[in-house]
Design a protein around this motif. Sequence first.
Motif, PDB file in Angstrom:
ATOM      1  N   LEU A 196     -31.661 -19.306  78.165  1.00  0.00           N
ATOM      2  CA  LEU A 196     -32.446 -19.250  79.401  1.00  0.00           C
ATOM      3  C   LEU A 196     -31.700 -18.428  80.434  1.00  0.00           C
ATOM      4  O   LEU A 196     -30.472 -18.438  80.487  1.00  0.00           O
ATOM      5  CB  LEU A 196     -32.681 -20.666  79.944  1.00  0.00           C
ATOM      6  CG  LEU A 196     -33.401 -21.656  79.022  1.00  0.00           C
ATOM      7  CD1 LEU A 196     -33.378 -23.047  79.626  1.00  0.00           C
ATOM      8  CD2 LEU A 196     -34.834 -21.213  78.781  1.00  0.00           C
ATOM      9  N   SER A 218     -44.277 -22.750  76.706  1.00  0.00           N
ATOM     10  CA  SER A 218     -43.177 -22.364  77.595  1.00  0.00           C
ATOM     11  C   SER A 218     -42.472 -23.632  78.045  1.00  0.00           C
ATOM     12  O   SER A 218     -42.966 -24.754  77.840  1.00  0.00           O
ATOM     13  CB  SER A 218     -43.715 -21.612  78.816  1.00  0.00           C
ATOM     14  OG  SER A 218     -44.505 -22.494  79.613  1.00  0.00           O
ATOM     15  N   PHE A 219     -41.316 -23.480  78.699  1.00  0.00           N
ATOM     16  CA  PHE A 219     -40.616 -24.653  79.202  1.00  0.00           C
ATOM     17  C   PHE A 219     -41.452 -25.374  80.255  1.00  0.00           C
ATOM     18  O   PHE A 219     -41.447 -26.599  80.347  1.00  0.00           O
ATOM     19  CB  PHE A 219     -39.248 -24.260  79.770  1.00  0.00           C
ATOM     20  CG  PHE A 219     -38.122 -25.059  79.177  1.00  0.00           C
ATOM     21  CD1 PHE A 219     -38.103 -26.448  79.269  1.00  0.00           C
ATOM     22  CD2 PHE A 219     -37.090 -24.434  78.505  1.00  0.00           C
ATOM     23  CE1 PHE A 219     -37.066 -27.191  78.710  1.00  0.00           C
ATOM     24  CE2 PHE A 219     -36.058 -25.167  77.942  1.00  0.00           C
ATOM     25  CZ  PHE A 219     -36.041 -26.552  78.042  1.00  0.00           C
ATOM     26  N   GLN A 276     -36.674 -22.240  87.940  1.00  0.00           N
ATOM     27  CA  GLN A 276     -38.030 -22.733  87.717  1.00  0.00           C
ATOM     28  C   GLN A 276     -38.031 -24.143  87.142  1.00  0.00           C
ATOM     29  O   GLN A 276     -38.846 -24.990  87.527  1.00  0.00           O
ATOM     30  CB  GLN A 276     -38.775 -21.774  86.783  1.00  0.00           C
ATOM     31  CG  GLN A 276     -39.070 -20.413  87.406  1.00  0.00           C
ATOM     32  CD  GLN A 276     -39.532 -19.390  86.389  1.00  0.00           C
ATOM     33  OE1 GLN A 276     -39.563 -19.676  85.191  1.00  0.00           O
ATOM     34  NE2 GLN A 276     -39.865 -18.198  86.859  1.00  0.00           N
ATOM     35  N   ILE A 277     -37.098 -24.414  86.226  1.00  0.00           N
ATOM     36  CA  ILE A 277     -37.027 -25.747  85.612  1.00  0.00           C
ATOM     37  C   ILE A 277     -36.649 -26.800  86.649  1.00  0.00           C
ATOM     38  O   ILE A 277     -37.264 -27.863  86.729  1.00  0.00           O
ATOM     39  CB  ILE A 277     -36.018 -25.729  84.442  1.00  0.00           C
ATOM     40  CG1 ILE A 277     -36.589 -24.931  83.267  1.00  0.00           C
ATOM     41  CG2 ILE A 277     -35.672 -27.153  84.006  1.00  0.00           C
ATOM     42  CD1 ILE A 277     -35.580 -24.665  82.159  1.00  0.00           C
ATOM     43  N   LYS A 322     -33.331 -17.219  86.394  1.00  0.00           N
ATOM     44  CA  LYS A 322     -34.672 -17.428  86.948  1.00  0.00           C
ATOM     45  C   LYS A 322     -35.327 -18.654  86.331  1.00  0.00           C
ATOM     46  O   LYS A 322     -35.970 -19.456  87.028  1.00  0.00           O
ATOM     47  CB  LYS A 322     -35.526 -16.182  86.701  1.00  0.00           C
ATOM     48  CG  LYS A 322     -36.898 -16.218  87.344  1.00  0.00           C
ATOM     49  CD  LYS A 322     -37.618 -14.891  87.142  1.00  0.00           C
ATOM     50  CE  LYS A 322     -38.975 -14.883  87.832  1.00  0.00           C
ATOM     51  NZ  LYS A 322     -39.672 -13.587  87.649  1.00  0.00           N
ATOM     52  N   GLU A 323     -35.147 -18.829  85.003  1.00  0.00           N
ATOM     53  CA  GLU A 323     -35.713 -20.001  84.338  1.00  0.00           C
ATOM     54  C   GLU A 323     -35.014 -21.281  84.777  1.00  0.00           C
ATOM     55  O   GLU A 323     -35.651 -22.335  84.888  1.00  0.00           O
ATOM     56  CB  GLU A 323     -35.624 -19.824  82.816  1.00  0.00           C
ATOM     57  CG  GLU A 323     -36.611 -18.799  82.265  1.00  0.00           C
ATOM     58  CD  GLU A 323     -36.449 -18.602  80.768  1.00  0.00           C
ATOM     59  OE1 GLU A 323     -37.368 -18.971  80.023  1.00  0.00           O
ATOM     60  OE2 GLU A 323     -35.388 -18.085  80.366  1.00  0.00           O
ATOM     61  N   HIS A 324     -33.697 -21.206  85.028  1.00  0.00           N
ATOM     62  CA  HIS A 324     -32.983 -22.374  85.556  1.00  0.00           C
ATOM     63  C   HIS A 324     -33.649 -22.850  86.850  1.00  0.00           C
ATOM     64  O   HIS A 324     -33.919 -24.041  87.029  1.00  0.00           O
ATOM     65  CB  HIS A 324     -31.520 -22.029  85.854  1.00  0.00           C
ATOM     66  CG  HIS A 324     -30.733 -21.632  84.642  1.00  0.00           C
ATOM     67  ND1 HIS A 324     -29.432 -21.174  84.736  1.00  0.00           N
ATOM     68  CD2 HIS A 324     -31.049 -21.623  83.320  1.00  0.00           C
ATOM     69  CE1 HIS A 324     -28.989 -20.897  83.519  1.00  0.00           C
ATOM     70  NE2 HIS A 324     -29.958 -21.162  82.639  1.00  0.00           N
TER      71      HIS A 324
END
Length: 441
Positions: free
Chosen positions: A41, A114-115, A48-49, A44-46
């Motif tokens: 990841l 997706s996550f 968002q999560i 940016k995904e961090h």
Amino acid sequence: MGVIKKHALWCSFLFLACALSDSQGIYHGKQYNSIPPATGLGVKEHFQIVSQHNRLRSRVHPASANMQKMDWSEKLAVLAQERASSCPLNPTLEEGHTDHMGWNIHDFTPGAASFAEVIDLWFREGQDYNYNGGQCRHNSTCQHYTQLVWATSSRLGCARHLCEKGGASREVFACAYSPGGNWEVNGRLVLPYKKGPYCSLCTSGMSGCFKLWDHVGGLCEIPRNPCRMSCGLHGRLNISSCHCECAPGFTGRFCQVRCSMQCVHGRYRDEECSCVCDVGYGGAECAEKLEFPFHSCDVRIDGECFMVSPGAENYYGAKMKCQEKGGVLAQIKNQKVQDILAFYFGQLETTNEVTDPDFETKNFWIGLTYKMSKDSFRWDTGESPAFTSFAIGQPDNQGFGNCVEMQAASAFNWNDQRCKTRNRYICQFVPEHIALWEIAR
């Protein structure tokens, strides 16, 4: 396209992704081997999560009184990557908690989710959870939900990994939580949070209440500013000491006072951010020539002259008034001066009445202040006091009552007071100032 429109489209996409659900089967109970490289990841995904976790945690029903804000943990993300890379035989059996950590794990057909969709799926398990009974509906799974909304879980790290065996592929999603949740007592699951008004049961260490525009309720967080103060545009707050460190040219508790950087007839005092005027000159920049005599003496002690003000000022106003007359706020450096002034003020009590209720009526400013940079009381000239006459129990609010007054209620012994308080004051004029002025003539 404008920045605002782009942001709106991205938010719409994110919410749409959160609303989607998995149409594929899950938990196939097969052992899969890892395929390098692992699908990790990005930053940016961090973000968002974490944002999605906090947004969903703010929406629990009934409302939570102690739900904590979550932050990303790189250490937990590494552990989640290790767990996902192990390609667990059956994710449902791999979940739970170990070493005070909690886990949520899920596997899908590669590319099927997706996550954001996985996290939303976990949260929707809450539809089968009865908070009042503390139980999940029969033949339903709620432990993903209860871990996601476990109030005291404040850090998380997530990862995903692609696994295969015998030509079949699965994508494993894993999130590690700390401190973990889903604890049981006597065979009964502990409730994941305490219901009540948002942030009403936060701990003292997490007394802040975090809420964003897309949150329904607030989340407990460590307050960004535990000092409950701001240093404005010209200072930086030292959170450990709750003191303002001022930029050059500014002073005051909140760095709100602009320094006078030019002293026309005097010397600049950096620590006080003010001018010490030559004899015969006054004003903030020592530019005003004064007419002699500069003052009238109410009390003479060992040749030094003390003048009692007829009106009241805050500490800084009093200091400037004395300077304009060619003197300084009084410096009481021995018991003799203290005794004589205390006796003199005692005689003034019947006439020392000021009708304005906004300031003390019978107290007098002297030239002693609490120096943040020195962490002690100092005279305006920067000297440490060799003599003090604080009243019993004083000073009792060092750093907040920065200025010192002679207090009528304590037989004119000293008390530290807020500098903005309006008191009468005592100006002092030393003999050499008068002599120098006469020579200059």
